[in-house]
Design a protein around this motif. Structure first.
Motif, PDB file in Angstrom:
ATOM      1  N   TYR A   1      20.507 -29.223  -0.541  1.00  0.00           N
ATOM      2  CA  TYR A   1      20.036 -27.857  -0.845  1.00  0.00           C
ATOM      3  C   TYR A   1      19.729 -27.094   0.450  1.00  0.00           C
ATOM      4  CZ  TYR A   1      19.288 -28.891  -5.851  1.00  0.00           C
ATOM      5  OH  TYR A   1      19.454 -29.200  -7.177  1.00  0.00           O
ATOM      6  N   GLY A   2      19.114 -27.798   1.416  1.00  0.00           N
ATOM      7  CA  GLY A   2      18.773 -27.167   2.694  1.00  0.00           C
ATOM      8  C   GLY A   2      20.029 -26.700   3.424  1.00  0.00           C
TER       9      GLY A   2
ATOM     10  N   GLN B   1      21.370 -23.743   1.700  1.00  0.00           N
ATOM     11  CA  GLN B   1      20.529 -22.578   1.991  1.00  0.00           C
ATOM     12  C   GLN B   1      20.872 -21.993   3.358  1.00  0.00           C
ATOM     13  OE1 GLN B   1      17.018 -22.854   3.812  1.00  0.00           O
ATOM     14  NE2 GLN B   1      15.851 -21.377   2.630  1.00  0.00           N
TER      15      GLN B   1
ATOM     16  N   ARG C   1      15.644 -27.227   8.429  1.00  0.00           N
ATOM     17  CA  ARG C   1      16.030 -27.050   7.018  1.00  0.00           C
ATOM     18  C   ARG C   1      16.707 -28.281   6.423  1.00  0.00           C
ATOM     19  NH1 ARG C   1      15.814 -21.077   5.939  1.00  0.00           N
ATOM     20  NH2 ARG C   1      14.205 -20.591   7.452  1.00  0.00           N
ATOM     21  N   VAL C   2      17.525 -28.962   7.228  1.00  0.00           N
ATOM     22  CA  VAL C   2      18.286 -30.093   6.666  1.00  0.00           C
ATOM     23  C   VAL C   2      17.546 -31.412   6.872  1.00  0.00           C
ATOM     24  CG1 VAL C   2      20.536 -31.240   6.653  1.00  0.00           C
ATOM     25  CG2 VAL C   2      20.414 -28.802   7.119  1.00  0.00           C
TER      26      VAL C   2
ATOM     27  N   LEU D   1      12.322 -30.388   6.672  1.00  0.00           N
ATOM     28  CA  LEU D   1      11.756 -29.784   5.452  1.00  0.00           C
ATOM     29  C   LEU D   1      11.956 -30.645   4.208  1.00  0.00           C
ATOM     30  CD1 LEU D   1      12.197 -25.888   5.552  1.00  0.00           C
ATOM     31  CD2 LEU D   1      10.104 -27.213   5.591  1.00  0.00           C
ATOM     32  N   PRO D   2      13.181 -31.188   3.955  1.00  0.00           N
ATOM     33  CA  PRO D   2      13.322 -32.048   2.762  1.00  0.00           C
ATOM     34  C   PRO D   2      12.429 -33.276   2.824  1.00  0.00           C
ATOM     35  CG  PRO D   2      15.464 -31.456   3.639  1.00  0.00           C
ATOM     36  CD  PRO D   2      14.455 -30.994   4.643  1.00  0.00           C
TER      37      PRO D   2
ATOM     38  N   ASP E   1      12.814 -20.513  12.199  1.00  0.00           N
ATOM     39  CA  ASP E   1      12.390 -21.913  12.381  1.00  0.00           C
ATOM     40  C   ASP E   1      12.054 -22.250  13.826  1.00  0.00           C
ATOM     41  OD1 ASP E   1      12.791 -23.258   9.683  1.00  0.00           O
ATOM     42  OD2 ASP E   1      14.644 -22.156   9.944  1.00  0.00           O
TER      43      ASP E   1
ATOM     44  N   LEU F   1      12.175 -23.489  -0.201  1.00  0.00           N
ATOM     45  CA  LEU F   1      13.528 -22.992   0.078  1.00  0.00           C
ATOM     46  C   LEU F   1      13.634 -21.495  -0.195  1.00  0.00           C
ATOM     47  CD1 LEU F   1      15.948 -25.722  -1.363  1.00  0.00           C
ATOM     48  CD2 LEU F   1      15.697 -25.054   1.008  1.00  0.00           C
TER      49      LEU F   1
ATOM     50  N   ARG G   1      11.528 -19.476   2.356  1.00  0.00           N
ATOM     51  CA  ARG G   1      12.093 -19.501   3.710  1.00  0.00           C
ATOM     52  C   ARG G   1      13.361 -18.660   3.807  1.00  0.00           C
ATOM     53  NH1 ARG G   1       9.246 -23.344   6.947  1.00  0.00           N
ATOM     54  NH2 ARG G   1      10.435 -22.577   8.730  1.00  0.00           N
TER      55      ARG G   1
END
Ligand SMILES: [Zn+2]
Ligand SMILES: [Zn+2]
Length: 353
Positions: A58-59, A62, A99-100, A103-104, A190, A223, A226
């Motif tokens: 998802y990241g 996104q 993000r990848v 964050l997850p 970020d 998500l 951000r």
């Protein structure tokens, strides 16, 4: 005859489409995560590996969607042109790591673990774990409204985290890395010091636990929030109009927060997604011009250095080894900075100090 009818009906039944996110996450789990966990002897994390992989996918999506939306905007109405975009390249690295990767891991794996531990401990004590529905029973059966309320609460908490990070000298030493960027683009959201990120994650986790956000919704909320925050950093001449700017934070609104005159301990426009908290707590500036960005006090390493030298410069500033060019910062504030649009900064709104 009956058998033939049954076979025909089976043929007419819709075949469930494989979910591409599910397939990709399954592949990553099978071929990368499980072998890695096995090698490291960390098989107790196996149950969570699929969730992590799913939110990493998802990241990545996104990041792709942010790119697809923001790049045309930056090409359509660019504010600034830079012949050398090296500093933007470092921000791309920040975005992908955050993000990848991070964050997850934090929003799903850490949050899930923390919620299981907290709820277990509270149940053992004979207490009911906190939830928003428990506090406001009218929310039961209204998942969309509850999701929006979670988002608003997280955004308000983030407003105060951000405002406090400007008030404490040691905290701003770290946060100034975010402000040091003179080539601000949608990749800059970020661009944070790792210690500043760590504080933000604990802050978000605590609020998420306090209002009982379900573990699968927490990373989705982050998500969504951000994505809008990335857009607000875009190098584009874009506002959402008088009303729109008061509903959602636009690139023009957030740019004032990054303006050279706003860098430091007293700033404006601290909000991430909703401008309401700035309006409510007296820190909003809806000026209709665009300021150049950067923090003259941050020093060159923080502005244009590599990822590692930016992180190191943040630590040095925290330790008081490098205070940045304080005289340059003072001079730029005293002189004021001509807005990019040529209009006087601060016009039509609360003036920054
Ligand atoms: Zn800030
Ligand atoms: Zn920002």
């Amino acid at each position: 005859m009956t058998h033939q009818c049954g076979a025909a009906a089976a043929l007419l039944e819709p075949v469930p489409m494989p979910d591409p996110f599910d397939l990709t996450a399954g592949w990553i789990e099978q071929h990368l995560l499980i072998p890695l966990l096995y090698q490291l002897g960390w098989m107790r994390w196996e149950d969570l590996s699929y969730g992590w992989a799913l939110f990493a996918v998802y990241g990545a999506v996104q990041v792709a969607v942010t790119y697809a939306v923001c790049l045309p905007l930056e090409r359509w109405r660019p504010l600034e042109h830079w012949p050398d975009r090296h500093a933007v390249g470092v921000d791309v690295l920040y975005t992908i790591i955050s993000r990848v990767g991070v964050l997850p891991l934090v929003t799903f794996v850490a949050f899930y673990q923390a919620q299981v531990a907290l709820n277990g401990w509270m149940t053992d004590q004979g207490w009911v774990p906190p939830t928003l529905e428990g506090l406001f029973p009218f929310l039961l059966g209204h998942p969309v409204l509850t999701f929006c309320l979670y988002a608003a609460i997280l955004d308000c908490a983030d407003y105060w985290r951000h405002r406090l990070s400007h008030m404490f000298r040691w905290w701003y030493a770290l946060h100034s890395l975010h402000h040091a960027q003179r080539q601000m683009t949608f990749w800059s959201d970020d661009r944070n010091h790792i210690l500043d990120d760590l504080i933000a994650f604990f802050w978000f986790l605590a609020i998420g636990l306090l209002i009982g956000i379900p573990p699968m919704q927490f990373p989705l909320l982050v998500l969504v929030l951000r994505f809008i925050e990335s857009l607000s950093h875009a190098n584009t001449r874009l506002s959402f109009g008088w009303l729109g700017d008061r509903l959602v934070i636009s690139p023009r609104f957030h740019r004032w927060h990054h303006g050279i005159r706003a860098a430091g301990r007293r700033s404006c426009n601290y909000g991430g997604v909703l401008p309401w908290w700035d309006m409510l707590f007296g820190s909003a500036d809806f000026s209709d011009s665009y300021a150049p960005t950067g923090d003259p006090g941050a020093g060159e390493a923080m502005a244009t250095g590599s990822y590692l030298s930016q992180q190191w410069a943040g630590l040095r500033r925290l330790a008081g080894l490098h205070g940045g060019d304080a005289r340059a910062a003072m001079a730029s504030r005293r002189a004021g900075v001509t807005a990019i649009s040529g209009r006087a900064p601060g016009r039509g709104g609360k003036r920054m100090v």
